[in-house]
Design an enzyme around this catalytic site. Structure first.
Site, PDB file in Angstrom:
ATOM      1  N   ASP A  68      -1.438  -2.562  -4.301  1.00 21.53           N
ATOM      2  CA  ASP A  68      -2.536  -2.956  -3.425  1.00 21.53           C
ATOM      3  C   ASP A  68      -3.363  -1.705  -3.131  1.00 21.53           C
ATOM      4  O   ASP A  68      -3.889  -1.086  -4.041  1.00 21.53           O
ATOM      5  CB  ASP A  68      -1.993  -3.632  -2.168  1.00 21.53           C
ATOM      6  CG  ASP A  68      -3.081  -4.358  -1.385  1.00 21.53           C
ATOM      7  OD1 ASP A  68      -4.207  -4.477  -1.880  1.00 21.53           O
ATOM      8  OD2 ASP A  68      -2.801  -4.817  -0.259  1.00 21.53           O
TER       9      ASP A  68
ATOM     10  N   ASP B 264       0.859  -1.187   0.000  1.00 21.26           N
ATOM     11  CA  ASP B 264       0.000   0.000   0.000  1.00 21.26           C
ATOM     12  C   ASP B 264       0.897   1.238   0.000  1.00 21.26           C
ATOM     13  O   ASP B 264       1.979   1.233   0.603  1.00 21.26           O
ATOM     14  CB  ASP B 264      -0.867   0.043   1.255  1.00 21.26           C
ATOM     15  CG  ASP B 264      -1.708  -1.208   1.433  1.00 21.26           C
ATOM     16  OD1 ASP B 264      -2.242  -1.712   0.432  1.00 21.26           O
ATOM     17  OD2 ASP B 264      -1.822  -1.682   2.586  1.00 21.26           O
TER      18      ASP B 264
ATOM     19  N   ASP C 169      -4.814   1.943   3.354  1.00 22.54           N
ATOM     20  CA  ASP C 169      -5.550   0.861   3.997  1.00 22.54           C
ATOM     21  C   ASP C 169      -5.387   0.951   5.505  1.00 22.54           C
ATOM     22  O   ASP C 169      -4.297   1.285   6.016  1.00 22.54           O
ATOM     23  CB  ASP C 169      -5.061  -0.504   3.506  1.00 22.54           C
ATOM     24  CG  ASP C 169      -5.618  -0.855   2.130  1.00 22.54           C
ATOM     25  OD1 ASP C 169      -6.345  -0.033   1.544  1.00 22.54           O
ATOM     26  OD2 ASP C 169      -5.310  -1.953   1.633  1.00 22.54           O
TER      27      ASP C 169
ATOM     28  N   ARG D   6     -13.745   0.479  -3.278  1.00 23.57           N
ATOM     29  CA  ARG D   6     -13.274   0.677  -1.905  1.00 23.57           C
ATOM     30  C   ARG D   6     -13.034   2.156  -1.579  1.00 23.57           C
ATOM     31  O   ARG D   6     -11.900   2.597  -1.392  1.00 23.57           O
ATOM     32  CB  ARG D   6     -11.999  -0.115  -1.625  1.00 23.57           C
ATOM     33  CG  ARG D   6     -12.147  -1.617  -1.808  1.00 23.57           C
ATOM     34  CD  ARG D   6     -10.867  -2.351  -1.460  1.00 23.57           C
ATOM     35  NE  ARG D   6     -11.025  -3.804  -1.628  1.00 23.57           N
ATOM     36  CZ  ARG D   6     -10.058  -4.688  -1.418  1.00 23.57           C
ATOM     37  NH1 ARG D   6      -8.854  -4.276  -1.022  1.00 23.57           N
ATOM     38  NH2 ARG D   6     -10.278  -5.976  -1.583  1.00 23.57           N
TER      39      ARG D   6
END
Length: 446
Positions: free
Chosen positions: A258, A219, A262, A314
């Site tokens: 990714d 990330d 997050d 997301r």
């Protein structure tokens, strides 16, 4: 219980030398961004003592850096994870965490251990050869994992507790880094362009979904097991490797990224404000697993005054957390690469207030919400109000959760069990695009 209000939608190394901040420099230019703290009501990160980052750092722990090596040293190098020394790190210019080939691309070959070659890996684990029932194993998979560890050591940098990292001026950023806040408390990250955390050794999993998937490891910014984190005025994207530029292997996108930001593993009390999330697929995951019941009562996150533009999904996708999403601007101009924005997962309770949603013609408002509760259909909900949706010209009031429920069965519950209290202000929905356009993203703070 909150009752649904109608949504309005208007149509490495510790031994390296690091430059210390000259005394009085910040004062000469006005406010010292490194000493700024989160407002007392500014989202979940203001709760339970608030977030001050490195505001109390002594002069010996105030750094100005302009290389990746200096940046890592300023944070404590390999010993940064678990460190609690108050620090302020000012980033000048763009720091590059990757090794580069002469043409400027990531030098993946320099990370490879003996016995690994991606072309050999692709040939060996082709579903027509390996099958689809088990994950890759054997010497080639071992060599891939070992190569990935070499890259990880180069690009991942941990951030300890009581730290402020702030970009200086308009062009501060970090390319290729997996910035990781793990097991830390009281962290501020502001005014940075965080871009293109490229994984050279993305892994094939034939058991992921109906057709398998390539899964990258990094990330741009990952918060895990951490509390009191303020992420403010940053820009997140994939840089030179956006989703549309990635090839297809085995019929699936050869994913090298990714998440952008997050928040997982029982992290808690996080505010993400005035950021830009651009041109990326899986953008913001909150909660890592349906089975991680340790996340109950945690993952309390606020997103406000952010831009999500041309992301795939997301924004955010939530498990377990109590998440407040307000005054954000969503722009979907590429229907071909869009899946959904608000993902309601296991025991997630999302309150969405006064967000402005701009959808390209042909994008169904019902697709903006996705139900990820699986078999767990209770103790979750999405309470939405004040949304303005624009799909052609003039914005119009629209309830996105009502649109989803009208098109799908079972319904997502439209009540939650909590009410946001850490809110400085909620701006009128019609003002959100202008406010976010003018103020959000990196390079805005002086």
């Amino acid at each position: 219980m909150r009752v649904l209000r109608r949504t309005l939608v208007l149509g490495a190394a510790g031994a390296l030398m690091v430059t210390l901040a000259p005394a009085g420099t910040a004062a000469a230019h006005g406010k010292d961004l490194g000493r700024e703290v989160l407002g007392a009501q500014d989202g979940w990160a203001a709760a339970e003592g608030g977030t001050t980052g490195g505001a109390t750092a002594d002069p010996a722990h105030v750094f100005h850096v302009d290389t990746w090596e200096e940046f890592r040293a300023a944070l404590g190098g390999d010993a940064a994870r678990g460190d609690t020394t108050p620090r302020i790190v000012h980033v000048h210019g763009v720091l590059d965490a990757q090794r580069r080939a002469p043409d400027g691309t990531v030098d993946c070959a320099s990370y490879e251990v003996e016995g690994f070659d991606m072309a050999d890996y692709i040939a060996a684990y082709d579903p027509a050869v390996w099958g689809t029932e088990t994950e890759p194993s054997g010497p080639l998979e071992d060599a891939r994992a070992a190569s990935a560890a070499v890259q990880d050591a180069q690009v991942r940098q941990y951030v300890g507790s009581n730290v402020t990292i702030v970009g200086v001026g308009r062009d501060a950023g970090i390319v290729g880094a997996a910035l990781t806040v793990r097991g830390s408390d009281n962290v501020i990250i502001r005014n940075l362009h965080l871009s293109d955390t490229y994984d050279c050794f993305t892994a094939w999993d034939p058991t992921d979904g109906d057709a398998g998937a390539w899964n990258a490891a990094y990330d741009n910014l990952w918060l895990a097991e951490s509390t009191h984190v303020w992420v403010d005025h940053n820009t997140f994207d994939d840089g030179q490797n956006p989703p549309e530029a990635l090839p297809t292997v085995y019929g699936q996108k050869f994913e090298v990224h990714d998440g952008l930001l997050d928040i997982t593993n029982s992290s808690d009390l996080v505010t993400a404000s005035w950021n830009e999330f651009r041109d990326h697929d899986k953008t913001n995951l909150i909660g890592s697993s349906n089975s991680r019941v340790a996340d109950r009562g945690r993952l309390r996150v606020t997103f406000h005054h952010n831009l999500w533009e041309d992301i795939g999904q997301r924004a955010p996708r939530v498990r377990y957390g109590d998440v407040h999403v307000y005054n954000n601007w969503y722009v979907v101009s590429d229907p071909a690469h869009y899946a959904y924005s608000w993902g309601v997962g296991v025991e997630a309770e999302i309150v969405a207030d006064n967000n402005f949603v701009q959808l390209a013609p042909g994008v169904d408002p019902a697709s903006f919400v996705e139900d990820w509760r699986g078999a767990v259909l209770t103790d979750a909900g999405l309470d939405e109000s004040g949304t303005l949706v624009s799909s052609r010209s003039w914005p119009r009031p629209t309830s996105l959760v009502d649109a989803y429920n009208a098109a799908n069965d079972p319904d997502i519950p439209t009540t939650v069990s909590w009410t946001p209290t850490y809110v400085e202000r909620i701006d009128p929905t019609v003002a959100v695009p202008v406010l976010v356009k003018v103020k959000a993203g990196s390079g805005r703070l002086r």
